[in-house]
Design a protein around this motif. Sequence first.
Motif, PDB file in Angstrom:
ATOM      1  N   ALA A   3     -10.746 -31.005 -23.359  1.00  0.00           N
ATOM      2  CA  ALA A   3     -10.259 -29.879 -22.270  1.00  0.00           C
ATOM      3  C   ALA A   3      -9.754 -28.518 -23.150  1.00  0.00           C
ATOM      4  O   ALA A   3      -9.100 -28.626 -23.946  1.00  0.00           O
ATOM      5  CB  ALA A   3      -9.283 -30.249 -21.388  1.00  0.00           C
ATOM      6  N   THR A   4     -10.212 -27.293 -22.524  1.00  0.00           N
ATOM      7  CA  THR A   4      -9.664 -26.063 -22.973  1.00  0.00           C
ATOM      8  C   THR A   4      -9.086 -25.404 -21.608  1.00  0.00           C
ATOM      9  O   THR A   4      -9.757 -25.166 -20.533  1.00  0.00           O
ATOM     10  CB  THR A   4     -10.965 -25.200 -23.447  1.00  0.00           C
ATOM     11  N   ILE A   5      -7.708 -24.825 -21.989  1.00  0.00           N
ATOM     12  CA  ILE A   5      -7.150 -24.089 -20.731  1.00  0.00           C
ATOM     13  C   ILE A   5      -7.209 -22.501 -21.309  1.00  0.00           C
ATOM     14  O   ILE A   5      -6.755 -22.370 -22.525  1.00  0.00           O
ATOM     15  CB  ILE A   5      -5.987 -24.610 -20.297  1.00  0.00           C
ATOM     16  N   TYR A   6      -7.707 -21.483 -20.635  1.00  0.00           N
ATOM     17  CA  TYR A   6      -7.375 -20.214 -20.828  1.00  0.00           C
ATOM     18  C   TYR A   6      -6.146 -19.752 -20.263  1.00  0.00           C
ATOM     19  O   TYR A   6      -5.946 -19.513 -18.908  1.00  0.00           O
ATOM     20  CB  TYR A   6      -8.753 -19.547 -20.345  1.00  0.00           C
ATOM     21  N   HIS A   7      -5.072 -19.688 -20.943  1.00  0.00           N
ATOM     22  CA  HIS A   7      -3.503 -19.708 -20.594  1.00  0.00           C
ATOM     23  C   HIS A   7      -3.029 -18.515 -20.744  1.00  0.00           C
ATOM     24  O   HIS A   7      -3.016 -17.847 -21.911  1.00  0.00           O
ATOM     25  CB  HIS A   7      -2.820 -20.969 -21.310  1.00  0.00           C
ATOM     26  N   ASN A   8      -1.960 -18.224 -19.959  1.00  0.00           N
ATOM     27  CA  ASN A   8      -0.895 -17.208 -20.091  1.00  0.00           C
ATOM     28  C   ASN A   8       0.387 -17.908 -19.806  1.00  0.00           C
ATOM     29  O   ASN A   8       0.545 -18.045 -18.753  1.00  0.00           O
ATOM     30  CB  ASN A   8      -1.287 -16.043 -18.924  1.00  0.00           C
ATOM     31  N   PRO A   9       1.218 -18.112 -20.962  1.00  0.00           N
ATOM     32  CA  PRO A   9       2.329 -18.749 -20.855  1.00  0.00           C
ATOM     33  C   PRO A   9       3.234 -17.899 -19.761  1.00  0.00           C
ATOM     34  O   PRO A   9       4.208 -18.726 -19.359  1.00  0.00           O
ATOM     35  CB  PRO A   9       2.988 -18.802 -22.334  1.00  0.00           C
ATOM     36  N   THR A  17      -0.735 -25.849 -14.448  1.00  0.00           N
ATOM     37  CA  THR A  17      -1.998 -26.391 -14.759  1.00  0.00           C
ATOM     38  C   THR A  17      -1.925 -27.108 -16.140  1.00  0.00           C
ATOM     39  O   THR A  17      -2.201 -28.173 -16.067  1.00  0.00           O
ATOM     40  CB  THR A  17      -3.007 -25.368 -14.652  1.00  0.00           C
ATOM     41  N   LEU A  18      -1.286 -26.277 -17.124  1.00  0.00           N
ATOM     42  CA  LEU A  18      -1.041 -27.052 -18.310  1.00  0.00           C
ATOM     43  C   LEU A  18      -0.395 -28.294 -18.069  1.00  0.00           C
ATOM     44  O   LEU A  18      -0.704 -29.478 -18.564  1.00  0.00           O
ATOM     45  CB  LEU A  18      -0.240 -26.170 -19.230  1.00  0.00           C
ATOM     46  N   GLN A  19       0.893 -28.358 -17.415  1.00  0.00           N
ATOM     47  CA  GLN A  19       1.681 -29.561 -17.095  1.00  0.00           C
ATOM     48  C   GLN A  19       0.742 -30.503 -16.580  1.00  0.00           C
ATOM     49  O   GLN A  19       0.853 -31.751 -16.767  1.00  0.00           O
ATOM     50  CB  GLN A  19       2.948 -29.069 -16.607  1.00  0.00           C
ATOM     51  N   HIS A  20      -0.018 -30.214 -15.728  1.00  0.00           N
ATOM     52  CA  HIS A  20      -0.930 -31.197 -14.768  1.00  0.00           C
ATOM     53  C   HIS A  20      -1.831 -31.922 -15.704  1.00  0.00           C
ATOM     54  O   HIS A  20      -2.064 -33.063 -15.518  1.00  0.00           O
ATOM     55  CB  HIS A  20      -1.651 -30.406 -13.698  1.00  0.00           C
ATOM     56  N   LEU A  21      -2.494 -31.222 -16.482  1.00  0.00           N
ATOM     57  CA  LEU A  21      -3.324 -31.558 -17.604  1.00  0.00           C
ATOM     58  C   LEU A  21      -2.584 -32.588 -18.392  1.00  0.00           C
ATOM     59  O   LEU A  21      -3.184 -33.796 -18.728  1.00  0.00           O
ATOM     60  CB  LEU A  21      -3.954 -30.705 -18.484  1.00  0.00           C
ATOM     61  N   ARG A  22      -1.344 -32.239 -18.818  1.00  0.00           N
ATOM     62  CA  ARG A  22      -0.654 -33.147 -19.616  1.00  0.00           C
ATOM     63  C   ARG A  22      -0.098 -34.521 -19.037  1.00  0.00           C
ATOM     64  O   ARG A  22      -0.157 -35.719 -19.500  1.00  0.00           O
ATOM     65  CB  ARG A  22       0.748 -32.268 -20.382  1.00  0.00           C
ATOM     66  N   ASP A  23       0.352 -34.201 -17.597  1.00  0.00           N
ATOM     67  CA  ASP A  23       0.600 -35.439 -17.022  1.00  0.00           C
ATOM     68  C   ASP A  23      -0.648 -36.248 -16.802  1.00  0.00           C
ATOM     69  O   ASP A  23      -0.342 -37.571 -16.451  1.00  0.00           O
ATOM     70  CB  ASP A  23       1.271 -35.103 -15.733  1.00  0.00           C
ATOM     71  N   ALA A  24      -1.821 -36.009 -16.786  1.00  0.00           N
ATOM     72  CA  ALA A  24      -2.950 -36.699 -16.638  1.00  0.00           C
ATOM     73  C   ALA A  24      -3.460 -37.319 -17.819  1.00  0.00           C
ATOM     74  O   ALA A  24      -4.448 -37.926 -17.805  1.00  0.00           O
ATOM     75  CB  ALA A  24      -4.058 -35.781 -15.909  1.00  0.00           C
ATOM     76  N   GLU A 107      -4.362 -28.294  -8.544  1.00  0.00           N
ATOM     77  CA  GLU A 107      -4.829 -29.542  -8.153  1.00  0.00           C
ATOM     78  C   GLU A 107      -6.525 -29.619  -8.302  1.00  0.00           C
ATOM     79  O   GLU A 107      -7.281 -30.670  -8.258  1.00  0.00           O
ATOM     80  CB  GLU A 107      -4.592 -30.253  -6.857  1.00  0.00           C
ATOM     81  N   SER A 108      -6.963 -28.049  -8.178  1.00  0.00           N
ATOM     82  CA  SER A 108      -8.538 -28.196  -8.284  1.00  0.00           C
ATOM     83  C   SER A 108      -8.972 -28.664  -9.795  1.00  0.00           C
ATOM     84  O   SER A 108     -10.071 -28.857 -10.081  1.00  0.00           O
ATOM     85  CB  SER A 108      -9.131 -26.925  -8.239  1.00  0.00           C
ATOM     86  N   VAL A 109      -7.895 -28.614 -10.643  1.00  0.00           N
ATOM     87  CA  VAL A 109      -8.406 -29.228 -11.991  1.00  0.00           C
ATOM     88  C   VAL A 109      -8.967 -30.782 -11.995  1.00  0.00           C
ATOM     89  O   VAL A 109      -9.647 -31.157 -12.932  1.00  0.00           O
ATOM     90  CB  VAL A 109      -7.337 -28.809 -13.099  1.00  0.00           C
ATOM     91  N   ASP A 110      -8.376 -31.278 -10.947  1.00  0.00           N
ATOM     92  CA  ASP A 110      -8.701 -32.811 -10.966  1.00  0.00           C
ATOM     93  C   ASP A 110     -10.096 -33.042 -10.835  1.00  0.00           C
ATOM     94  O   ASP A 110     -10.714 -34.178 -11.177  1.00  0.00           O
ATOM     95  CB  ASP A 110      -7.817 -33.494  -9.407  1.00  0.00           C
ATOM     96  N   GLU A 111     -10.916 -32.099 -10.259  1.00  0.00           N
ATOM     97  CA  GLU A 111     -12.247 -32.172 -10.048  1.00  0.00           C
ATOM     98  C   GLU A 111     -13.252 -32.450 -11.140  1.00  0.00           C
ATOM     99  O   GLU A 111     -14.239 -32.830 -11.159  1.00  0.00           O
ATOM    100  CB  GLU A 111     -12.755 -31.000  -9.289  1.00  0.00           C
TER     101      GLU A 111
END
Length: 113
Positions: A3-9, A17-24, A107-111
Amino acid sequence: MAATIYHNPKCSTSRKTLQHLRDAGVEPTIVKYLEQPPTRAELEKMISDAGIEVRTAVRKRESLYKELDLADASDDQLLDAMAANPILIERPFVVTDKGTRLTRPVESVDEIL
């Protein structure tokens, strides 16, 4: 899963979203898009792959949006503006093998996990 996240800290939605990915159980590649902006072609592909309109991918609340008078801009003009000024890109985009999403809401990242 890759996975790649285009992130702004500095963005709370991006951090969530980053934390959601890590939790998954996913440790994504993090692209700080303000420092390493996507090309216009990459941006256009992400928007298309996410199934959204170009205008949806623009941060309309950003002062630069108003300064550049983008309210009536065409898709091409918006893409050019976002490529030249990545602060105008709505965030965060997440890309996986299963697809691309502008993860608003988070949560749309879950898709695509």
